[in-house]
Motif scaffolding. Sequence first.
Motif, short mmCIF file in Angstrom:
data_model
loop_
_atom_site.label_atom_id
_atom_site.label_comp_id
_atom_site.label_asym_id
_atom_site.label_seq_id
_atom_site.Cartn_x
_atom_site.Cartn_y
_atom_site.Cartn_z
N UNK A 118 2.66 18.69 -16.26
CA UNK A 118 2.50 19.75 -17.26
C UNK A 118 1.31 19.42 -18.17
N UNK A 119 0.66 20.47 -18.59
CA UNK A 119 -0.52 20.24 -19.40
C UNK A 119 -0.20 20.26 -20.90
N UNK A 120 1.07 20.42 -21.26
CA UNK A 120 1.41 20.52 -22.66
C UNK A 120 1.81 19.16 -23.23
N UNK A 121 1.54 18.94 -24.49
CA UNK A 121 1.99 17.71 -25.12
C UNK A 121 3.52 17.69 -25.22
N UNK A 122 4.10 16.53 -25.13
CA UNK A 122 5.56 16.42 -25.10
C UNK A 122 6.05 15.56 -26.24
N UNK A 123 7.35 15.24 -26.20
CA UNK A 123 7.94 14.32 -27.14
C UNK A 123 8.02 14.89 -28.53
N UNK A 124 7.25 14.30 -29.41
CA UNK A 124 7.25 14.69 -30.82
C UNK A 124 6.93 16.17 -30.98
N UNK A 125 5.94 16.63 -30.18
CA UNK A 125 5.52 18.02 -30.29
C UNK A 125 6.68 18.96 -29.95
N UNK A 126 7.44 18.57 -28.93
CA UNK A 126 8.58 19.39 -28.51
C UNK A 126 9.60 19.54 -29.64
N UNK A 127 9.91 18.41 -30.28
CA UNK A 127 10.85 18.43 -31.41
C UNK A 127 10.32 19.30 -32.55
N UNK A 128 9.02 19.16 -32.78
CA UNK A 128 8.39 19.91 -33.87
C UNK A 128 8.47 21.42 -33.60
N UNK A 129 8.18 21.77 -32.34
CA UNK A 129 8.23 23.19 -31.98
C UNK A 129 9.65 23.72 -32.16
N UNK A 130 10.62 22.93 -31.70
CA UNK A 130 12.02 23.39 -31.78
C UNK A 130 12.44 23.56 -33.24
N UNK A 131 12.04 22.59 -34.07
CA UNK A 131 12.44 22.70 -35.48
C UNK A 131 11.79 23.91 -36.15
N UNK A 132 10.54 24.22 -35.75
CA UNK A 132 9.88 25.40 -36.31
C UNK A 132 10.52 26.69 -35.78
N UNK A 133 10.96 26.62 -34.52
CA UNK A 133 11.63 27.80 -33.94
C UNK A 133 12.90 28.12 -34.72
N UNK A 134 13.52 27.07 -35.25
CA UNK A 134 14.75 27.28 -36.02
C UNK A 134 14.49 28.09 -37.29
N UNK A 135 13.25 28.03 -37.77
CA UNK A 135 12.92 28.81 -38.98
C UNK A 135 12.53 30.25 -38.62
N UNK A 136 12.49 30.53 -37.31
CA UNK A 136 12.18 31.89 -36.87
C UNK A 136 10.70 32.16 -36.67
N UNK A 137 9.89 31.09 -36.58
CA UNK A 137 8.45 31.27 -36.41
C UNK A 137 8.14 31.79 -35.01
N UNK A 138 7.57 32.99 -34.95
CA UNK A 138 7.27 33.64 -33.67
C UNK A 138 6.23 32.85 -32.89
N UNK A 156 5.76 29.64 -32.86
CA UNK A 156 6.36 28.46 -32.22
C UNK A 156 7.33 28.84 -31.12
N UNK A 157 7.89 30.03 -31.26
CA UNK A 157 8.73 30.52 -30.16
C UNK A 157 7.87 30.75 -28.92
N UNK A 158 6.67 31.27 -29.14
CA UNK A 158 5.74 31.48 -28.03
C UNK A 158 5.37 30.14 -27.39
N UNK A 159 5.13 29.16 -28.26
CA UNK A 159 4.76 27.83 -27.73
C UNK A 159 5.90 27.24 -26.91
#
Lengths: 188, 517
Positions: free
Chosen positions: A1-21, A23-26
Amino acid sequence: MHQPRGMAEDEIISKCKTGSLKHQEMLYKLFYGYAMGISLRYSLNRDDALEVVNDGFIKIFNAIGNYNSDKPFKAWLRTIVVNTAIDRRRKDLKFQLNIELDDAMPLSTGAKAIDDLNVQDILKLMNELPAIQLTIFNLYEIDGYNHDEIAGLLSIPPSSSRVYLSRAKERLRNMLKAEAQNNGRTTG
Amino acid sequence: MDEQLDNELKKRIQQVFENFEDTTADEGWLLLREKFPEKESKRRGLIWLWWGSAAAVLFIFLGIGLWYFNKNEANVQQKNYAAQSAKHNKLQSAVAKKAPIDTVKNVQPGQAQSQIADASGKNNNVEKHAPQQVQQNQREVASIQAARNDTVNKNSSRGAKSSLYSSKNSLIAKNKVTSQQTNVNSDKQGSEKSYQQALAGSTKQNRGKTNKKALSPLPAGTDKTTQESLAANNETDNTNNPVGTKPQGQITASTKTDTAAINKIAAMPKPAKKTIADMFAEDKQITLKKKKDDTKTNEKRVHFGVYAATYFSYAKGSTDEVNMGAGFSSDIKISNNLKLVTGVAIGQNTLSYPGTSSVDAAASPYSFAPSTNVAAAYLSYAQVATPSIKNYNANLVGLDIPLNLKYEINPKKSDTYILAGLSSGTFINESYTYFYNYPALNSSTLQQTQGATTSKSFNSFYFAKTLNLAFGVGYPIGNNHLVIEPFLKYPLEGLGSQQIRFGAGGINLKFNFLPKK
């Protein structure tokens, strides 16, 4: 996969929890391939698979507030996609539980040796299976469910799950053997 | 043999699909957006509708309550005087003694007792002086009534005028608001239309794209296309890599060539897209900027919220009454877990004391001296003619200013907290209504008449006389939070002009507005 993993994944998920569209796309794009890989195995065609993936992600975005970040996200995603796919095919599954299945020889899949099978080969091979056999084969062999779990998921007795699995395996074996013979004749 | 074949197939399927890559994520996302934002907006709309209707109902009830309360107060006063004058007329004809019902009703208990004591002191001449006293009483009542009727009429006319004036004002205000709203709505509609047009355009384009390019490599609803593409793919595979000649180490390579083949079929000029890496870089820049701003704003961060409360008001001797209130709150951050919560709330507290009569004839303080026949006669009269309180209602519309400390249990993971503090405030309106049982002397049955209502507004300000305890659980709704907060208000001292120790227990339904990140 060409996407960054690990920390970035957690960060995206936590932002998704705030409803950020954004980060949902990401998140969607990060796990789209993985979700499609699961969905394609359970679906009739690519359109169906895409709808399953999208419905699954909508469920994820709506319920991500309840997601426990200590557990792997992929496992949660897999469960949701599998359940969504089964819900979508439930009509087919019910119908096929009530009909006698003929053991007609399958169509040619153009298959090769097992190690050379690509995505299309495998999908072609699997689409030759009746929906109930395909679903049980996927659940048990690929996604690691046991017969009791499958029985609960599909509302069938565990013994039926075992029977359908053995039929699916037998059918796949026959198809592979037939293809091997065909290839032997053509090459020989 | 069979098992080995099964295992090999299983492994191969797992390998292929575990590393499955798909290049149509962008199209997939656009298709998802067709469903997902609409749902979200619908849900938000429903939430706002629910909140709006709840707030409207709350305000309507509050308005009706206040209106009814004020109206009732005026009616009660008028009725009292009418009822009392009628009573007096009856009593004049029936009783030759002084029966100061009117004064008992309006005068403080101490005064009433002194008057009764005076009356008992004059017991010897009761029958002789009776006609004169009745005449005097009539004059007093007439003068008081005339004076009060004047004030009532003045007040009512003023009230009518002011209500007309206020209705006029409200109409003007309404018209203004509606005109503004229509402007806003038209603006909104315009912007929504343009957004929808843009979205429709983009989705049309994307649909075109997906139909033409991206969805073509795999069966997009039609098996024919799949078979064709597969046939093409297989042909190339068969020619280049005959069965059994391909080494096992090339598994990933083969999957890549497969996807490459798919991409070839799908290869069409695509518009420049943002890759995830680009999005990450962009996001990092934004978050760095925001972090700087956040550190400044975090220190001063104040969250606001509105809430509606439903609760039971309780006091010793009173039956529990259901009441409602509403208010707004502000949370001022002190530390990560600690917040100072303050605000203003308006709430009604109704208390009802049934049955207990403070002017019970049998237990009355003047029942201890039945030494003479006259006193005995008076006592027998008092037992029959003295009004007894049947019921006592207190209705206090209070303005509550809480000052609480809120401890958030795990602010990062959940919105759960405990809260404690003190409340100060005043009462916008206090009214105390006594319901008397007036005995009808001609018959043995009791005749009930509503008694006096005393009311006061902004009589006093109480400071830190109520202890607040609460526990809250919040649920995220978009950027905001819906909080369910069970609470208890415990009275530390008596409140209001009657110094009643009353508290409340119930549930706050709170909507906390969080600043957008």
